[in-house]
Design an enzyme around this catalytic site. Sequence first.
Site, PDB file in Angstrom:
ATOM      1  N   TYR A 147       0.838  -1.214   0.000  1.00 50.17           N
ATOM      2  CA  TYR A 147       0.000   0.000   0.000  1.00 50.17           C
ATOM      3  C   TYR A 147       0.871   1.262   0.000  1.00 50.17           C
ATOM      4  O   TYR A 147       0.617   2.214  -0.746  1.00 50.17           O
ATOM      5  CB  TYR A 147      -0.894  -0.055   1.245  1.00 50.17           C
ATOM      6  CG  TYR A 147      -1.919   1.044   1.380  1.00 50.17           C
ATOM      7  CD1 TYR A 147      -3.111   0.999   0.660  1.00 50.17           C
ATOM      8  CD2 TYR A 147      -1.713   2.105   2.264  1.00 50.17           C
ATOM      9  CE1 TYR A 147      -4.070   1.991   0.813  1.00 50.17           C
ATOM     10  CE2 TYR A 147      -2.661   3.101   2.422  1.00 50.17           C
ATOM     11  CZ  TYR A 147      -3.847   3.044   1.701  1.00 50.17           C
ATOM     12  OH  TYR A 147      -4.787   4.028   1.857  1.00 50.17           O
ATOM     13  N   LYS A 165       0.900   4.053  -2.888  1.00 45.36           N
ATOM     14  CA  LYS A 165       0.505   5.433  -2.583  1.00 45.36           C
ATOM     15  C   LYS A 165       1.668   6.409  -2.828  1.00 45.36           C
ATOM     16  O   LYS A 165       1.443   7.551  -3.230  1.00 45.36           O
ATOM     17  CB  LYS A 165       0.004   5.521  -1.135  1.00 45.36           C
ATOM     18  CG  LYS A 165      -1.322   4.772  -0.908  1.00 45.36           C
ATOM     19  CD  LYS A 165      -2.442   5.342  -1.738  1.00 45.36           C
ATOM     20  CE  LYS A 165      -3.770   4.656  -1.490  1.00 45.36           C
ATOM     21  NZ  LYS A 165      -4.861   5.216  -2.310  1.00 45.36           N
TER      22      LYS A 165
END
Length: 247
Positions: free
Chosen positions: A156, A160
């Site tokens: 993640y 991101k």
Amino acid sequence: MGELRGSVAVVTGAGRGIGRAIAEELAEGGARVVVNYSRSKEPAEELVEKISASGGEAVAIQGDVSDAGQAARLIEQTAERFGRIDVLVNNAGINIDRTMRKMSPEDWDRVVQVDLNSCFYTVKAALPHFVENGGGKIINISSFVGQAGNFGQANYAAAKAGIIGFTKTAALELARYNVCVNAVCPGFIETDMFAGVPEEVQEKIKARIPLGRVGKPREVARAVRYLIEDGDYITGQTLNVNGGVYM
Ligand code: NAP
């Protein structure tokens, strides 16, 4: 100033959570909103009804934006329905949290595919429409995790952080077409994603936030609206809406 009233805005993953709040906020500002969903058909349709009932205009369009073909179809269906696209908000995202010892290559790939690759797919498909319009606004929802890193979120965090690099590059490439591209980095926000965090961990998280509370989806949505309405000279930036959890 960017005019929201009458503009056409696509929000990915808008049936629930932050995406839903963004769609509502933009509809309240007078935008015609495409409520994209992947699996949340009923919530998306219910949101469209809610917007219509308060005098706005919205349509729900299904599409898994982690698939390049479906992402392109979402953009084409929007153009067919409204004749233009002025705003694209890449909000769709998932997390599969595990330490790297337990994280499989599939866990890695899926999160990068949904959270990062989808942004490229939608932007690429929307680009000709922005050029034709003579401008537009793209907002990519990243996360403070992409700036700070976070235990158990290697996939993640990488996705991101990738969104931030992608945003800056898109801002450079699209400036000549009068398209502003920015990222919004929320901190911890009260949605299903946060509800999935064990309660004891939630308490520890709150203790880390200088403002002492988790944020609300609407607080992220207001920042997105600001970038659309007042961000004509803002591009390639990250706007942090995080209660001070990362400075
Ligand atoms: P959420 O409540 O779990 O909702 C996720 C949304 O993404 C849903 O609407 C879901 O749609 C959509 N989605 C997932 N995969 C999709 C796909 N392949 N195609 C289209 N839509 C897809 O999450 P959230 O908290 O609102 O998060 C929204 C965004 O904010 C994400 O990018 C997330 O990473 C980011 N963010 C959240 C937080 C937080 O604390 N909540 C913090 C920082 C950043 P369906 O239900 O239709 O599948």
